[in-house]
Enzyme design. Structure first.
Site, PDB file in Angstrom:
ATOM      1  N   GLY A   1      -6.658  -4.353   4.600  1.00 60.54           N
ATOM      2  CA  GLY A   1      -7.017  -2.956   4.370  1.00 60.54           C
ATOM      3  C   GLY A   1      -8.479  -2.815   4.014  1.00 60.54           C
ATOM      4  O   GLY A   1      -9.102  -3.767   3.503  1.00 60.54           O
TER       5      GLY A   1
ATOM      6  N   THR B   1      -5.917   9.819  -8.045  1.00 61.78           N
ATOM      7  CA  THR B   1      -5.280   8.957  -7.058  1.00 61.78           C
ATOM      8  C   THR B   1      -5.402   9.567  -5.671  1.00 61.78           C
ATOM      9  O   THR B   1      -6.121  10.554  -5.477  1.00 61.78           O
ATOM     10  CB  THR B   1      -3.823   8.631  -7.506  1.00 61.78           C
ATOM     11  OG1 THR B   1      -3.297   7.658  -6.610  1.00 61.78           O
ATOM     12  CG2 THR B   1      -2.921   9.849  -7.516  1.00 61.78           C
TER      13      THR B   1
ATOM     14  N   ALA C   1      -8.614   1.542  -2.071  1.00 64.95           N
ATOM     15  CA  ALA C   1      -8.097   0.494  -2.957  1.00 64.95           C
ATOM     16  C   ALA C   1      -8.786  -0.835  -2.655  1.00 64.95           C
ATOM     17  O   ALA C   1      -9.183  -1.565  -3.573  1.00 64.95           O
ATOM     18  CB  ALA C   1      -6.588   0.365  -2.793  1.00 64.95           C
TER      19      ALA C   1
ATOM     20  N   GLY D   1       2.838  -4.158  -6.894  1.00 62.79           N
ATOM     21  CA  GLY D   1       1.660  -3.618  -7.575  1.00 62.79           C
ATOM     22  C   GLY D   1       1.935  -2.927  -8.902  1.00 62.79           C
ATOM     23  O   GLY D   1       1.034  -2.269  -9.437  1.00 62.79           O
TER      24      GLY D   1
ATOM     25  N   LYS E   1     -10.127   9.864  -4.526  1.00 58.90           N
ATOM     26  CA  LYS E   1     -11.012   8.938  -5.247  1.00 58.90           C
ATOM     27  C   LYS E   1     -12.469   9.042  -4.794  1.00 58.90           C
ATOM     28  O   LYS E   1     -13.383   8.866  -5.592  1.00 58.90           O
ATOM     29  CB  LYS E   1     -10.512   7.503  -5.097  1.00 58.90           C
ATOM     30  CG  LYS E   1      -9.221   7.243  -5.872  1.00 58.90           C
ATOM     31  CD  LYS E   1      -8.777   5.813  -5.777  1.00 58.90           C
ATOM     32  CE  LYS E   1      -7.413   5.645  -6.409  1.00 58.90           C
ATOM     33  NZ  LYS E   1      -6.890   4.277  -6.320  1.00 58.90           N
TER      34      LYS E   1
ATOM     35  N   SER F   1       2.155   7.391 -13.971  1.00 56.08           N
ATOM     36  CA  SER F   1       1.067   7.401 -14.956  1.00 56.08           C
ATOM     37  C   SER F   1       1.420   8.158 -16.232  1.00 56.08           C
ATOM     38  O   SER F   1       1.072   7.694 -17.336  1.00 56.08           O
ATOM     39  CB  SER F   1      -0.218   7.953 -14.327  1.00 56.08           C
ATOM     40  OG  SER F   1      -0.670   7.054 -13.353  1.00 56.08           O
TER      41      SER F   1
HETATM   42  P1  NDP Z   1      -6.535   4.643   1.956  1.00 50.51           P
HETATM   43  O1  NDP Z   1      -5.902   5.797   2.646  1.00 50.51           O
HETATM   44  O2  NDP Z   1      -7.931   4.789   1.424  1.00 50.51           O
HETATM   45  O3  NDP Z   1      -6.584   3.372   2.957  1.00 50.51           O
HETATM   46  C1  NDP Z   1      -5.460   3.031   3.701  1.00 50.51           C
HETATM   47  C2  NDP Z   1      -5.650   1.658   4.325  1.00 50.51           C
HETATM   48  O4  NDP Z   1      -4.397   1.254   4.863  1.00 50.51           O
HETATM   49  C3  NDP Z   1      -6.644   1.609   5.474  1.00 50.51           C
HETATM   50  O5  NDP Z   1      -7.290   0.358   5.457  1.00 50.51           O
HETATM   51  C4  NDP Z   1      -5.731   1.727   6.700  1.00 50.51           C
HETATM   52  O6  NDP Z   1      -6.267   1.116   7.862  1.00 50.51           O
HETATM   53  C5  NDP Z   1      -4.554   0.928   6.249  1.00 50.51           C
HETATM   54  N1  NDP Z   1      -3.284   1.228   6.923  1.00 50.51           N
HETATM   55  C6  NDP Z   1      -2.536   2.348   6.815  1.00 50.51           C
HETATM   56  N2  NDP Z   1      -1.397   2.227   7.530  1.00 50.51           N
HETATM   57  C7  NDP Z   1      -1.414   0.994   8.087  1.00 50.51           C
HETATM   58  C8  NDP Z   1      -0.542   0.279   8.947  1.00 50.51           C
HETATM   59  N3  NDP Z   1       0.627   0.801   9.353  1.00 50.51           N
HETATM   60  N4  NDP Z   1      -0.887  -0.967   9.315  1.00 50.51           N
HETATM   61  C9  NDP Z   1      -2.053  -1.519   8.913  1.00 50.51           C
HETATM   62  N5  NDP Z   1      -2.958  -0.878   8.111  1.00 50.51           N
HETATM   63  C10 NDP Z   1      -2.629   0.357   7.709  1.00 50.51           C
HETATM   64  O7  NDP Z   1      -5.512   4.226   0.793  1.00 50.51           O
HETATM   65  P2  NDP Z   1      -5.860   3.449  -0.548  1.00 50.51           P
HETATM   66  O8  NDP Z   1      -6.771   2.341  -0.186  1.00 50.51           O
HETATM   67  O9  NDP Z   1      -6.278   4.383  -1.603  1.00 50.51           O
HETATM   68  O10 NDP Z   1      -4.420   2.891  -0.989  1.00 50.51           O
HETATM   69  C11 NDP Z   1      -3.800   1.801  -0.324  1.00 50.51           C
HETATM   70  C12 NDP Z   1      -2.524   1.403  -1.007  1.00 50.51           C
HETATM   71  O11 NDP Z   1      -2.766   0.834  -2.272  1.00 50.51           O
HETATM   72  C13 NDP Z   1      -1.561   2.568  -1.249  1.00 50.51           C
HETATM   73  O12 NDP Z   1      -0.249   2.115  -0.935  1.00 50.51           O
HETATM   74  C14 NDP Z   1      -1.696   2.835  -2.728  1.00 50.51           C
HETATM   75  O13 NDP Z   1      -0.502   3.387  -3.266  1.00 50.51           O
HETATM   76  C15 NDP Z   1      -1.929   1.422  -3.246  1.00 50.51           C
HETATM   77  N6  NDP Z   1      -2.630   1.387  -4.540  1.00 50.51           N
HETATM   78  C16 NDP Z   1      -1.978   0.824  -5.599  1.00 50.51           C
HETATM   79  C17 NDP Z   1      -2.598   0.742  -6.824  1.00 50.51           C
HETATM   80  C18 NDP Z   1      -1.873   0.110  -7.965  1.00 50.51           C
HETATM   81  O14 NDP Z   1      -2.334   0.264  -9.094  1.00 50.51           O
HETATM   82  N7  NDP Z   1      -0.787  -0.601  -7.742  1.00 50.51           N
HETATM   83  C19 NDP Z   1      -3.949   1.280  -7.052  1.00 50.51           C
HETATM   84  C20 NDP Z   1      -4.559   1.809  -5.859  1.00 50.51           C
HETATM   85  C21 NDP Z   1      -3.895   1.874  -4.666  1.00 50.51           C
HETATM   86  P3  NDP Z   1      -7.264   1.900   8.862  1.00 50.51           P
HETATM   87  O15 NDP Z   1      -8.595   1.928   8.168  1.00 50.51           O
HETATM   88  O16 NDP Z   1      -7.262   1.057  10.074  1.00 50.51           O
HETATM   89  O17 NDP Z   1      -6.673   3.261   9.060  1.00 50.51           O
END
Ligand code: NDP
Length: 283
Positions: free
Chosen positions: A127, A62, A131, A244, A66, A17
């Site tokens: 997911g 981030t 995000a 992404g 959030k 960023s």
């Molecule tokens: P969160 O911690 O809020 O959510 C994580 C999610 O990933 C949950 O749904 C979780 O499932 C799931 N998960 C984690 N590990 C696994 C696995 N091994 N197999 C399957 N599901 C899994 O994270 P965010 O939602 O904030 O971020 C998610 C991703 O998006 C990150 O990699 C982040 O860097 C990326 N991102 C990118 C952006 C961009 O601008 N390119 C912007 C925002 C985010 P469960 O609920 O079952 O635990």
């Protein structure tokens, strides 16, 4: 003195960023300084207040802050309210204004940069974390034929679908676990899990079919080469792959507009970042 902005996260040293916003500022002739700040896991609100006291004008937020940023904001944009998560803060006098630019960033990357239509298409969102929550409403606004949300924790996916049921319109919105995806095909598969961060693959069915022949596989994660999800999608016959990085730059451009009222040329910055680090999949 330059106006002060930052991104709060934990960890944060990997953040692109500062690079992106410094490039936007140069492009738009804005005198601002932008830095990455590590907030303690239990000290996000205190870090924000210290930053405001030091003259901070705005911040990005981030992982993992959030939702806390959502609670800290004294005023919210409609999209932040819908997402119940905030990734951009603006400090207006005593007000802390919260916005969520993730959904707009993803949509612009899909529609403008990748020319990927969503109307009438079958979309799979993997997911149900922060995000994913930020992108459900903008995806539904495009009127896909179906939007399926799959998550390991199925209840979380179902809660997410319920939250947006009223905005689904004619789109079929449903949620479930990974095994239920067997036998279903999608035109767009968005990986919004954090699995790629750990070098893991979401437990998609191994039998081919989830990726329709002309499908786009999109991983919100970015980095050098294919993520495990993109490698899997490639092997399963997805026609196009995208990481992404475009979303990252586009959500930053939206945040820049939220702060400064100016829209930078995001394509130039995406190209510069790709050239700089040779990030992203080849396909
Ligand atoms: P969160 O911690 O809020 O959510 C994580 C999610 O990933 C949950 O749904 C979780 O499932 C799931 N998960 C984690 N590990 C696994 C696995 N091994 N197999 C399957 N599901 C899994 O994270 P965010 O939602 O904030 O971020 C998610 C991703 O998006 C990150 O990699 C982040 O860097 C990326 N991102 C990118 C952006 C961009 O601008 N390119 C912007 C925002 C985010 P469960 O609920 O079952 O635990």
């Amino acid at each position: 003195m330059s106006d002060l902005y930052c991104v709060f996260g934990n960890p944060i040293s990997h953040s692109k960023s500062p690079l992106i916003h410094t490039a936007f500022a140069a492009q738009c002739g804005q005198d601002l300084r932008y830095e990455a700040l590590l907030a303690p896991i239990d000290g996000f609100a205190a870090s924000v207040r210290t930053f405001i006291a030091a003259g901070g004008r705005g911040a990005n937020v981030t992982v993992p802050f959030k939702e806390e940023a959502f609670r800290l904001a004294t005023r919210l944009s409609v999209r932040a309210e819908l997402a119940a998560a905030v990734n951009s803060l603006r400090f207006d006098g005593a007000e802390i204004v919260g916005d969520n630019t993730d959904g707009a960033g993803l949509l612009r990357d899909l529609r403008v940069n990748l020319a990927c239509p969503i109307a009438g298409r079958r979309v799979l969102l993997l997911g149900a974390g922060g995000a994913a929550r930020g992108v459900v409403a903008p995806l539904l606004e495009q009127r896909p034929a179906t939007l399926v949300i799959a998550n390991r924790n199925v209840a979380r996916a179902q809660q997410l679908a319920q939250r947006f049921a009223a905005t689904a319109g004619a789109s079929l919105l449903c949620a479930g676990g990974y095994p239920e995806l067997a036998g279903q095909s999608f035109d767009l598969v968005v990986n919004a899990t954090s699995a790629s961060l750990a070098g893991a693959l979401p437990p998609l069915p191994v039998a081919a079919g989830v990726f329709a022949p002309a499908s786009l596989a999109y991983d919100m994660m970015y980095g050098k080469g294919d993520t495990p999800f993109l490698a899997f999608a490639r092997a399963q016959g997805a026609a196009r792959l995208a990481d992404g990085l475009g979303m990252l730059v586009e959500q930053a451009a939206e945040a820049f507009h939220f702060w400064r009222g100016l829209r930078p040329d995001s394509a130039l910055v995406i190209a510069a970042l790709r050239a700089r680090s040779e990030t992203g999949p080849a396909g």
